[in-house]
Design a protein around this motif. Sequence first.
Motif, short mmCIF file in Angstrom:
data_model
loop_
_atom_site.label_atom_id
_atom_site.label_comp_id
_atom_site.label_asym_id
_atom_site.label_seq_id
_atom_site.Cartn_x
_atom_site.Cartn_y
_atom_site.Cartn_z
N ILE A 1 0.83 -1.20 0.00
CA ILE A 1 0.00 0.00 0.00
C ILE A 1 0.87 1.25 0.00
CG2 ILE A 1 -1.70 1.31 1.32
CD1 ILE A 1 -2.81 -1.15 -0.10
N TRP A 2 1.95 1.25 0.78
CA TRP A 2 2.85 2.42 0.82
C TRP A 2 3.46 2.66 -0.56
CZ3 TRP A 2 4.72 6.18 4.12
CH2 TRP A 2 4.20 6.18 5.42
N LEU A 3 3.91 1.59 -1.21
CA LEU A 3 4.53 1.74 -2.53
C LEU A 3 3.50 2.24 -3.55
CD1 LEU A 3 6.95 1.39 -4.39
CD2 LEU A 3 6.31 -1.02 -4.67
N ALA A 4 2.31 1.67 -3.54
CA ALA A 4 1.27 2.08 -4.49
C ALA A 4 0.85 3.52 -4.25
CB ALA A 4 0.07 1.14 -4.37
N ALA A 5 0.72 3.90 -2.99
CA ALA A 5 0.30 5.27 -2.67
C ALA A 5 1.35 6.28 -3.11
CB ALA A 5 0.04 5.40 -1.17
N THR A 6 2.65 5.94 -2.95
CA THR A 6 3.71 6.86 -3.37
C THR A 6 3.77 6.95 -4.88
OG1 THR A 6 4.96 6.23 -1.39
CG2 THR A 6 6.15 7.41 -3.10
N ILE A 7 3.58 5.83 -5.57
CA ILE A 7 3.53 5.87 -7.04
C ILE A 7 2.39 6.78 -7.48
CG2 ILE A 7 2.99 4.49 -9.08
CD1 ILE A 7 4.47 2.13 -7.75
N GLN A 8 1.24 6.66 -6.83
CA GLN A 8 0.09 7.50 -7.20
C GLN A 8 0.37 8.97 -6.90
OE1 GLN A 8 -3.72 5.97 -6.00
NE2 GLN A 8 -4.64 8.01 -5.89
N ALA A 9 1.01 9.25 -5.75
CA ALA A 9 1.31 10.64 -5.39
C ALA A 9 2.31 11.27 -6.33
CB ALA A 9 1.84 10.70 -3.94
N GLU A 10 3.30 10.46 -6.80
CA GLU A 10 4.37 10.99 -7.65
C GLU A 10 4.04 10.94 -9.13
OE1 GLU A 10 6.92 12.47 -6.57
OE2 GLU A 10 7.07 11.91 -4.47
N THR B 1 3.88 3.25 -17.80
CA THR B 1 5.34 3.10 -17.78
C THR B 1 5.97 4.08 -16.79
OG1 THR B 1 5.34 2.39 -20.10
CG2 THR B 1 7.43 3.16 -19.19
N GLY B 2 5.43 5.31 -16.78
CA GLY B 2 5.93 6.31 -15.83
C GLY B 2 5.70 5.88 -14.39
N LYS B 3 4.58 5.24 -14.14
CA LYS B 3 4.30 4.73 -12.79
C LYS B 3 5.28 3.62 -12.43
CE LYS B 3 -0.70 5.78 -12.74
NZ LYS B 3 -0.71 6.65 -13.90
N LEU B 4 5.53 2.71 -13.39
CA LEU B 4 6.50 1.64 -13.15
C LEU B 4 7.89 2.21 -12.90
CD1 LEU B 4 5.45 -1.01 -15.84
CD2 LEU B 4 5.14 -1.17 -13.36
N ALA B 5 8.23 3.28 -13.61
CA ALA B 5 9.56 3.90 -13.47
C ALA B 5 9.75 4.46 -12.06
CB ALA B 5 9.75 4.99 -14.52
N VAL B 6 8.72 5.15 -11.54
CA VAL B 6 8.80 5.68 -10.18
C VAL B 6 8.92 4.54 -9.18
CG1 VAL B 6 7.55 6.92 -8.36
CG2 VAL B 6 7.62 7.85 -10.68
N GLY B 7 8.13 3.49 -9.36
CA GLY B 7 8.22 2.33 -8.49
C GLY B 7 9.59 1.69 -8.57
N SER B 8 10.18 1.68 -9.78
CA SER B 8 11.51 1.10 -9.97
C SER B 8 12.56 1.86 -9.19
CB SER B 8 11.88 1.09 -11.46
OG SER B 8 11.01 0.26 -12.20
N VAL B 9 12.48 3.21 -9.19
CA VAL B 9 13.44 4.03 -8.43
C VAL B 9 13.37 3.66 -6.95
CG1 VAL B 9 13.97 6.37 -7.64
CG2 VAL B 9 13.50 5.94 -10.06
#
Length: 478
Positions: free
Chosen positions: A288-297, A304-312
């Motif tokens: 949930i923390w990872l998904a919420a941060t991806i959504q916030a960023e 792909t942009g969402k996956l990229a933020v999650g990848s970082v």
Amino acid sequence: MVTAVPLEVHAEELDETIAVMQQQEAETQQTISNLEKQTKETQDAIKALQGQQQQTQTNVSNLQNQSSALQSTINGYSSKLTTLNQEISETESQMAEVSSQIVQLENELSKAQQQEKDRYELLKKRLQSTYENGGSSGLLRLLLESGSMSEFLTKFEYLNAIMSYDQRKIREYQSLQEQIQAKKEVVEEKEAELDKYQDSLDEKHDELTELTNTVKGQLSNTNSNLNSEKNKLANFDQQLKELDKKMKGLESQTAAAQAKLAQQIAERLALTKEDTSGSYSASDEELIWLAATIQAEAGGESYTGKLAVGSVIMNRVKSSSFPNTIVGVITQNLQFASYRSGKVELIISNGPNSTCVNAAREVLGGARVGDYLFFMTKYWADYYRISEYNMIGNHAFFYRWITKPEETPAEQPQENQDQQDDQEQGDQSQDNQNQSEEGNQQEQSEENQDDQGQQEQPEENPNEQEESGENQEGQSEP
């Protein structure tokens, strides 16, 4: 003949170099900690000073009200004093008139007394003459010596008239004396009443005068305190300006130190290549923390942009230069502004959308969009002169913080605000579309508002943008 250098020597030199670089990183991190401590102390000082300022402002308002009330009281006393002065003047005039009447009555009484005395002397002489000539026998003889009845009657009437006149005059005098005395008593009584009233008015006048002087003293003290509190307010304003200037300086120094630390880490990482690939066994809370941060960023970015933020985020978890947990990476100091602003936790409370949850699951499963450790907008990547980055959507992603040589003093580039706004609106439109697919319109509205606030700030201060906008986006401040 070329002598081969053992691999162990190279490894030792590399280890020494990395150790030195890690020491430099630790020193920079200590500098950042000291700056953060100073920033916290300055923030506390500002908060305390603002509290004192608010209390002083309340004091000023109260003193102003008190001053107005005291002035109204003084005005009321002055009005009463004016009325009393008029009454005192009227009473004094009446007393003067009564005193004049008393003097006049005294004169009349004195004349009456003189008349009484004169008549008394005449009567005494007449009686004396009568008695010296034989008293009543003498009067009788006077009558008997009359030559005729007519003469007798004439003498009798004469004597009777004299006696009646004397008696009448005595009665008149006595009556006049009684009237004068009665009038004098009335006047004296009135004078006594006026004296008593005069004393009462004088007492009230003195009391009001004393009260007026007392209130004037209170007003003077109140106005003195009011001026003192106003001076305090002016001093507070000056102190707050100085503290605000100090805060901006500390923020600028902290941002510079964070950038320096990021570059130091990037240079160390450039010596070795860490393997940050692979899956990660995450708890439901971490997902949930990872998904919420991806959504916030990257709520407004492509999948792909969402996956990229999650990848970082996951690359940092796998890297030795960052915390080794998802929550640790996201909550690391001065890294993700979306966490500091409360946006991540707001999304957690509402629940992240399914698209971002799916992206988080894929990244946790080992999917990576590059080995990137950092990301920011192109605007700031160019501002920091990052030489190697890949654009994915509106974000610049890179592994090493390698900068171009600085030819001229770095100045904040002047971007077209309209273009930024258009880009922002495009991001928000994409985000709206994604959110509409997930049926979470309320969360999207909050997300758009937060993104909008972050876009507006950078135009004023690049260091502020670095903290409030780009640190949020994975800038390299471990």
